[in-house]
Motif scaffolding. Sequence first.
Motif, short mmCIF file in Angstrom:
data_model
loop_
_atom_site.label_atom_id
_atom_site.label_comp_id
_atom_site.label_asym_id
_atom_site.label_seq_id
_atom_site.Cartn_x
_atom_site.Cartn_y
_atom_site.Cartn_z
N GLU A 102 -66.75 -2.84 -39.67
CA GLU A 102 -66.61 -2.20 -38.37
C GLU A 102 -66.30 -3.24 -37.29
O GLU A 102 -66.62 -4.42 -37.43
CB GLU A 102 -67.88 -1.42 -38.00
CG GLU A 102 -69.10 -2.28 -37.77
CD GLU A 102 -70.34 -1.50 -37.38
OE1 GLU A 102 -70.25 -0.28 -37.14
OE2 GLU A 102 -71.41 -2.12 -37.32
N LEU A 103 -65.66 -2.76 -36.26
CA LEU A 103 -65.43 -3.53 -35.04
C LEU A 103 -66.41 -2.97 -34.02
O LEU A 103 -66.21 -1.89 -33.49
CB LEU A 103 -63.99 -3.36 -34.56
CG LEU A 103 -62.90 -3.85 -35.49
CD1 LEU A 103 -61.53 -3.38 -35.01
CD2 LEU A 103 -62.93 -5.35 -35.62
N ALA A 104 -67.51 -3.69 -33.80
CA ALA A 104 -68.56 -3.18 -32.90
C ALA A 104 -69.35 -4.33 -32.32
O ALA A 104 -69.43 -5.41 -32.91
CB ALA A 104 -69.50 -2.25 -33.67
N ASP A 105 -69.94 -4.09 -31.18
CA ASP A 105 -70.83 -5.06 -30.52
C ASP A 105 -70.15 -6.41 -30.29
O ASP A 105 -70.80 -7.45 -30.34
CB ASP A 105 -72.11 -5.27 -31.34
CG ASP A 105 -72.88 -3.99 -31.59
OD1 ASP A 105 -72.84 -3.11 -30.70
OD2 ASP A 105 -73.50 -3.86 -32.65
N GLY A 106 -68.84 -6.41 -30.05
CA GLY A 106 -68.12 -7.65 -29.80
C GLY A 106 -67.91 -8.50 -31.04
O GLY A 106 -67.67 -9.70 -30.94
N ARG A 107 -68.02 -7.88 -32.20
CA ARG A 107 -67.86 -8.60 -33.46
C ARG A 107 -67.12 -7.77 -34.48
O ARG A 107 -67.13 -6.55 -34.43
CB ARG A 107 -69.24 -8.93 -34.07
CG ARG A 107 -70.07 -9.91 -33.32
CD ARG A 107 -71.37 -10.21 -34.05
NE ARG A 107 -72.21 -9.03 -34.19
CZ ARG A 107 -73.09 -8.61 -33.29
NH1 ARG A 107 -73.25 -9.28 -32.17
NH2 ARG A 107 -73.82 -7.54 -33.50
N LEU A 108 -66.50 -8.46 -35.42
CA LEU A 108 -66.08 -7.85 -36.67
C LEU A 108 -67.26 -8.08 -37.59
O LEU A 108 -67.72 -9.21 -37.75
CB LEU A 108 -64.83 -8.54 -37.23
CG LEU A 108 -64.49 -8.24 -38.68
CD1 LEU A 108 -64.20 -6.76 -38.88
CD2 LEU A 108 -63.31 -9.07 -39.12
N GLN A 109 -67.80 -7.02 -38.16
CA GLN A 109 -69.00 -7.16 -38.98
C GLN A 109 -68.94 -6.19 -40.14
O GLN A 109 -68.28 -5.16 -40.06
CB GLN A 109 -70.25 -6.93 -38.14
CG GLN A 109 -70.25 -5.67 -37.32
CD GLN A 109 -71.29 -5.68 -36.22
OE1 GLN A 109 -71.80 -6.72 -35.84
NE2 GLN A 109 -71.60 -4.51 -35.71
N GLY A 110 -69.63 -6.55 -41.21
CA GLY A 110 -69.60 -5.68 -42.37
C GLY A 110 -70.53 -6.13 -43.47
O GLY A 110 -71.23 -7.13 -43.36
N SER A 170 -70.46 -11.47 -40.17
CA SER A 170 -69.94 -11.12 -38.85
C SER A 170 -69.17 -12.29 -38.27
O SER A 170 -69.44 -13.45 -38.56
CB SER A 170 -71.06 -10.70 -37.90
OG SER A 170 -71.92 -11.78 -37.63
N VAL A 171 -68.19 -11.95 -37.42
CA VAL A 171 -67.38 -12.92 -36.69
C VAL A 171 -67.30 -12.41 -35.25
O VAL A 171 -66.89 -11.27 -35.02
CB VAL A 171 -65.96 -13.07 -37.28
CG1 VAL A 171 -65.14 -14.05 -36.44
CG2 VAL A 171 -66.00 -13.50 -38.73
N ALA A 172 -67.67 -13.26 -34.29
CA ALA A 172 -67.66 -12.86 -32.89
C ALA A 172 -66.26 -12.91 -32.31
O ALA A 172 -65.46 -13.80 -32.64
CB ALA A 172 -68.58 -13.78 -32.08
N ALA A 173 -65.95 -11.94 -31.45
CA ALA A 173 -64.66 -11.90 -30.78
C ALA A 173 -64.54 -13.05 -29.79
O ALA A 173 -65.50 -13.38 -29.09
CB ALA A 173 -64.49 -10.57 -30.04
#
Length: 167
Positions: free
Chosen positions: A28-36, A51-54
């Motif tokens: 998902e793209l959520a909370d300012g991050r790509l996470q999964g 997760s990777v922060a935008a």
Amino acid sequence: MSDWERSSTARVIPPARPRKLAKVPFVELADGRLQGVVSSGSDIGRVYVSSVAAGTYAFACSTNNNRPCGGARGSFCNHIGAMVDEAVLQYGAGRVVRYLKIEVPEADADGAALASAMRSTRPQMDATKAAASVFSRFLRHLAYLEHAPATAPLPEMHFFPPTRAVA
């Protein structure tokens, strides 16, 4: 106001391309991050929350029981690479590029190119790991798979006030 804005259901955006859920069951793209959530290649009972922060590309990867990933020491591990690849399949390269604020030509934007562009910034380990909330949302999504298809409301969605009195 459109019909979908007045309804109690969320609009579902179809994936950009079909993807297999065995390796990366949740992204998902959520909370300012790509996470999964990424499945372990060696242990069927283990998953990794990545997760990777935008913008900063700060990253984190740990197991479902909060043990750090051995491959995420100073650079992206294979779990993060797999998650980026699946995000491109799920959302399309353009949307992932815009969300993460990656500077890469859209013509060259595939999972490998995006991960390479983010790696070149020498990201530091993300100190604010969001593994618990990501894993919790993943488990909630899994619970919905246990329900038989129906149009009746789900009990956990009854927080909406009734529109008419019930006798």
